[in-house]
Design an enzyme around this catalytic site. Structure first.
Site, PDB file in Angstrom:
ATOM      1  N   GLU A   1     -41.192  32.580 -59.192  1.00 52.70           N
ATOM      2  CA  GLU A   1     -42.892  31.379 -58.858  1.00 52.70           C
ATOM      3  C   GLU A   1     -43.215  32.258 -57.826  1.00 52.70           C
ATOM      4  OE1 GLU A   1     -39.272  27.828 -56.876  1.00 52.70           O
ATOM      5  OE2 GLU A   1     -40.076  29.382 -55.128  1.00 52.70           O
TER       6      GLU A   1
ATOM      7  N   HIS B   1     -30.516  30.130 -51.788  1.00 52.63           N
ATOM      8  CA  HIS B   1     -32.154  29.257 -50.874  1.00 52.63           C
ATOM      9  C   HIS B   1     -31.381  27.748 -50.644  1.00 52.63           C
ATOM     10  CE1 HIS B   1     -36.124  28.100 -50.330  1.00 52.63           C
ATOM     11  NE2 HIS B   1     -36.171  27.582 -51.739  1.00 52.63           N
TER      12      HIS B   1
HETATM   13 ZN   LIG Z   1     -39.077  30.117 -53.224  1.00 50.15          ZN
END
Ligand SMILES: [Zn+2]
Length: 214
Positions: free
Chosen positions: A175, A57
């Site tokens: 998350e 990411h």
């Molecule tokens: Zn994320």
């Protein structure tokens, strides 16, 4: 044995990160319209709702979500009471006396109340991990960290330093948890991100199971 679903329901109304694709659910075929079956399609960002961030990411060449270690995504986890915290910093982490050997930490903050808001407006002022908190986490053997809003890092962290500190050490970040009804303490966590090859993250179903087996 108690099983607690700590995942967010995926609906078109679920709040998404500003600028990310919104969630679109569409029935392509419908029994009610004479089709032979009902078939839906979904269009959403991999960082929608309850989801896992993979190193790729923010780290070029980092692992993708299908390469994450499932033994880290399952196992003993500590839900920490952080209801009074404005951010999760090193001083807070030091103060709460995390038992030795803990390697999965989920923070129950005031963010979890935001999921009850029917309006589902994005909130910039959510409780997040600070830079020194991220360092504390990587230096204290924590392999998985769960937060109850859409990012581990504060809003406006344009140089995504918190994510980089965590993901460089391959700390798995979960998350978008909803910990509103979860008592702080020890549980077994099961968090399974979809096996999307090469992806920087993936939606996940996450549950907590009471540690005491009767
Ligand atoms: Zn994320």
């Amino acid at each position: 044995m108690g099983v607690y679903d700590i995942s967010l329901p995926i609906t078109q109304n679920l709040v998404t990160w500003p600028g990310d694709p919104v969630i679109e659910l569409e029935k392509v075929y419908q029994l009610e319209q004479g089709d032979v079956a009902t078939v839906s399609r979904i269009n959403m960002c991999v960082h929608s709702g309850t989801h896992v961030d993979a190193p790729g990411h923010f780290i070029a060449g980092g692992k993708s979500v299908d390469e994450l270690d499932l033994t880290i995504l399952t196992g003993s986890a500590l839900v920490v009471d952080a209801l009074e915290a404005d951010n999760i910093n090193a001083a807070f982490l030091e103060k709460i006396d995390i038992p030795a050997g803990t390697n999965r930490l989920l923070f129950r903050t005031r963010n979890s109340e935001l999921w009850s808001d029917a309006q589902q407006m994005f909130t910039e002022d959510f409780v997040a991990i600070s830079e020194d908190g991220a360092h504390w986490i990587t230096e204290n053997g924590i392999q998985l960290l769960g937060v109850d809003y859409l990012s581990a890092a504060p809003f406006g962290d344009s140089n995504p330093v918190v994510h980089k500190i965590l993901l460089r050490k391959e700390t798995i970040i979960v998350e978008g948890l909803n910990l509103l009804n979860i008592e702080p303490g020890s549980y077994q966590l099961v968090c399974m991100p979809l096996k999307i090859v090469g992806a920087d993250g993936a939606p996940a179903r996450a549950i907590l199971i009471d540690e005491k087996i009767e």
